[in-house]
Design a protein around this motif. Sequence first.
Motif, short mmCIF file in Angstrom:
data_model
loop_
_atom_site.label_atom_id
_atom_site.label_comp_id
_atom_site.label_asym_id
_atom_site.label_seq_id
_atom_site.Cartn_x
_atom_site.Cartn_y
_atom_site.Cartn_z
N ASN A 1 7.41 14.86 -8.36
CA ASN A 1 7.38 15.69 -7.15
C ASN A 1 6.17 15.37 -6.27
OD1 ASN A 1 9.77 17.23 -7.73
ND2 ASN A 1 8.57 18.35 -9.25
N GLN A 2 5.80 14.08 -6.27
CA GLN A 2 4.69 13.63 -5.46
C GLN A 2 5.21 12.86 -4.25
OE1 GLN A 2 1.01 13.77 -5.57
NE2 GLN A 2 1.64 13.08 -3.54
N GLN A 3 4.96 13.39 -3.07
CA GLN A 3 5.36 12.70 -1.85
C GLN A 3 4.53 11.43 -1.69
OE1 GLN A 3 4.97 15.17 1.61
NE2 GLN A 3 6.63 14.14 2.69
N ALA A 4 5.14 10.40 -1.16
CA ALA A 4 4.46 9.12 -1.00
C ALA A 4 5.01 8.39 0.22
CB ALA A 4 4.62 8.26 -2.25
N TYR A 5 4.17 7.54 0.80
CA TYR A 5 4.55 6.76 1.98
C TYR A 5 4.15 5.30 1.76
CZ TYR A 5 4.54 11.43 4.09
OH TYR A 5 4.76 12.76 4.36
N ARG A 6 5.00 4.41 2.23
CA ARG A 6 4.62 3.00 2.28
C ARG A 6 3.82 2.82 3.56
NH1 ARG A 6 5.68 -2.42 3.52
NH2 ARG A 6 6.21 -3.76 1.75
N VAL A 7 2.52 2.61 3.43
CA VAL A 7 1.63 2.67 4.59
C VAL A 7 1.08 1.32 5.02
CG1 VAL A 7 1.00 5.07 4.15
CG2 VAL A 7 -0.38 3.23 3.14
N GLY A 8 1.39 0.26 4.28
CA GLY A 8 0.87 -1.04 4.69
C GLY A 8 1.03 -2.08 3.61
N GLN A 9 0.26 -3.15 3.74
CA GLN A 9 0.38 -4.28 2.83
C GLN A 9 -0.95 -5.03 2.77
OE1 GLN A 9 2.73 -3.97 5.57
NE2 GLN A 9 0.98 -4.61 6.84
N ILE A 10 -1.07 -5.89 1.77
CA ILE A 10 -2.24 -6.73 1.59
C ILE A 10 -1.94 -8.12 2.14
CG2 ILE A 10 -3.83 -7.76 -0.07
CD1 ILE A 10 -4.10 -4.74 0.10
N ALA A 11 -2.89 -8.67 2.88
CA ALA A 11 -2.74 -10.02 3.42
C ALA A 11 -4.11 -10.68 3.47
CB ALA A 11 -2.12 -9.98 4.83
N ALA A 12 -4.11 -11.98 3.66
CA ALA A 12 -5.37 -12.70 3.80
C ALA A 12 -6.10 -12.22 5.05
CB ALA A 12 -5.11 -14.20 3.90
N GLY A 13 -7.41 -12.11 4.96
CA GLY A 13 -8.18 -11.67 6.11
C GLY A 13 -9.64 -11.51 5.77
N THR A 14 -10.48 -11.58 6.76
CA THR A 14 -11.92 -11.44 6.54
C THR A 14 -12.39 -10.00 6.70
OG1 THR A 14 -12.29 -11.98 8.88
CG2 THR A 14 -12.37 -13.81 7.30
N LYS A 15 -11.62 -9.18 7.39
CA LYS A 15 -11.96 -7.76 7.55
C LYS A 15 -11.21 -6.97 6.49
CE LYS A 15 -12.38 -4.21 11.12
NZ LYS A 15 -12.10 -3.84 12.53
N PRO A 16 -11.93 -6.23 5.62
CA PRO A 16 -11.27 -5.59 4.47
C PRO A 16 -10.15 -4.62 4.84
CG PRO A 16 -13.64 -5.59 4.18
CD PRO A 16 -13.39 -6.05 5.58
N VAL A 17 -10.34 -3.84 5.90
CA VAL A 17 -9.35 -2.83 6.28
C VAL A 17 -9.07 -2.95 7.78
CG1 VAL A 17 -8.81 -0.38 6.34
CG2 VAL A 17 -10.19 -1.28 4.47
N LEU B 1 7.69 4.30 -6.63
CA LEU B 1 8.20 5.40 -5.81
C LEU B 1 9.13 6.31 -6.61
CD1 LEU B 1 8.89 3.44 -2.48
CD2 LEU B 1 7.01 5.03 -2.97
N GLN B 2 9.87 5.72 -7.53
CA GLN B 2 10.77 6.51 -8.38
C GLN B 2 9.97 7.44 -9.30
OE1 GLN B 2 13.19 4.24 -11.15
NE2 GLN B 2 14.87 5.69 -10.93
N VAL B 3 8.90 6.90 -9.90
CA VAL B 3 8.05 7.71 -10.79
C VAL B 3 7.38 8.83 -10.00
CG1 VAL B 3 5.98 7.69 -12.23
CG2 VAL B 3 7.67 5.85 -12.45
N LEU B 4 6.87 8.52 -8.82
CA LEU B 4 6.23 9.54 -8.01
C LEU B 4 7.21 10.63 -7.61
CD1 LEU B 4 4.02 7.26 -5.73
CD2 LEU B 4 3.22 8.79 -7.54
N GLN B 5 8.42 10.25 -7.28
CA GLN B 5 9.44 11.25 -6.94
C GLN B 5 9.73 12.15 -8.13
OE1 GLN B 5 13.35 9.68 -5.94
NE2 GLN B 5 13.74 11.40 -4.56
N ALA B 6 9.77 11.57 -9.33
CA ALA B 6 10.00 12.37 -10.54
C ALA B 6 8.87 13.36 -10.78
CB ALA B 6 10.17 11.45 -11.74
N LEU C 1 0.85 -1.19 0.00
CA LEU C 1 0.00 0.00 0.00
C LEU C 1 0.88 1.24 0.00
CD1 LEU C 1 -2.62 -1.01 2.73
CD2 LEU C 1 -2.85 -1.21 0.24
N ILE C 2 0.71 2.07 -1.02
CA ILE C 2 1.43 3.33 -1.13
C ILE C 2 0.42 4.46 -0.95
CG2 ILE C 2 2.87 4.82 -2.58
CD1 ILE C 2 4.26 2.24 -1.85
N GLY C 3 0.64 5.31 0.05
CA GLY C 3 -0.28 6.41 0.31
C GLY C 3 0.26 7.74 -0.21
N LEU C 4 -0.62 8.49 -0.85
CA LEU C 4 -0.28 9.84 -1.31
C LEU C 4 -0.94 10.84 -0.36
CD1 LEU C 4 -0.81 9.43 -5.18
CD2 LEU C 4 1.14 8.74 -3.74
#
Length: 202
Positions: A178-194, A171-176, A33-36
Amino acid sequence: YPHGHYDLAGFSVGIANQNDLLTPENVQSGDVLIGLPANGLHANGFSLVRDILFKQHQYALETVFPEVGQSLEAELLRPTKIYVNSVMPLLEQKLVASMAHITGGGLIENVARALPPKLSAQFNVGSWPVPAIMTVLAQLGHLTDEDLRATFNLGLGMVLVVHPEHEAQVLQVLQAENQQAYRVGQIAAGTKPVVFQEATNG
């Protein structure tokens, strides 16, 4: 509306090839998950904002909370960040599996729509900055974390779901751009969506 008041709204319509559309089926366990970052409230949750600031409390638009650093008028009227220029290069290079624009319904409802069944978006709390105005609203309105996550963007205006092998390039494209971005999480198996969990190192 009261006499002399009006509401101005607008929208845009686009067209895309069906094969280019992003669908939840593209998402896999292990994706990143990449957050802008958002530029403030982005006009979401304003019924609650008005209730807290101007009904529960009688603040003036000129009020300045030290942690916010500017008047409520200036803060609440921050222009919504538009991500087209930042995201289009990623779409053209097919580097994004799915994505969610965080509008009404906050992180919980919007990210859930970008996922297939039985997969969960796991956000690492603390891995991105939350705007001060949202902390102020939480304190004044006695809002729970669940209230905030279901109403506001909490500082993320767009969330990209990216296959791990594409993360560095994204992340390289976003930096080019000038868009700040954060690695905010990941996808995993689960029954609750978020779900939200304490941030881990790395």
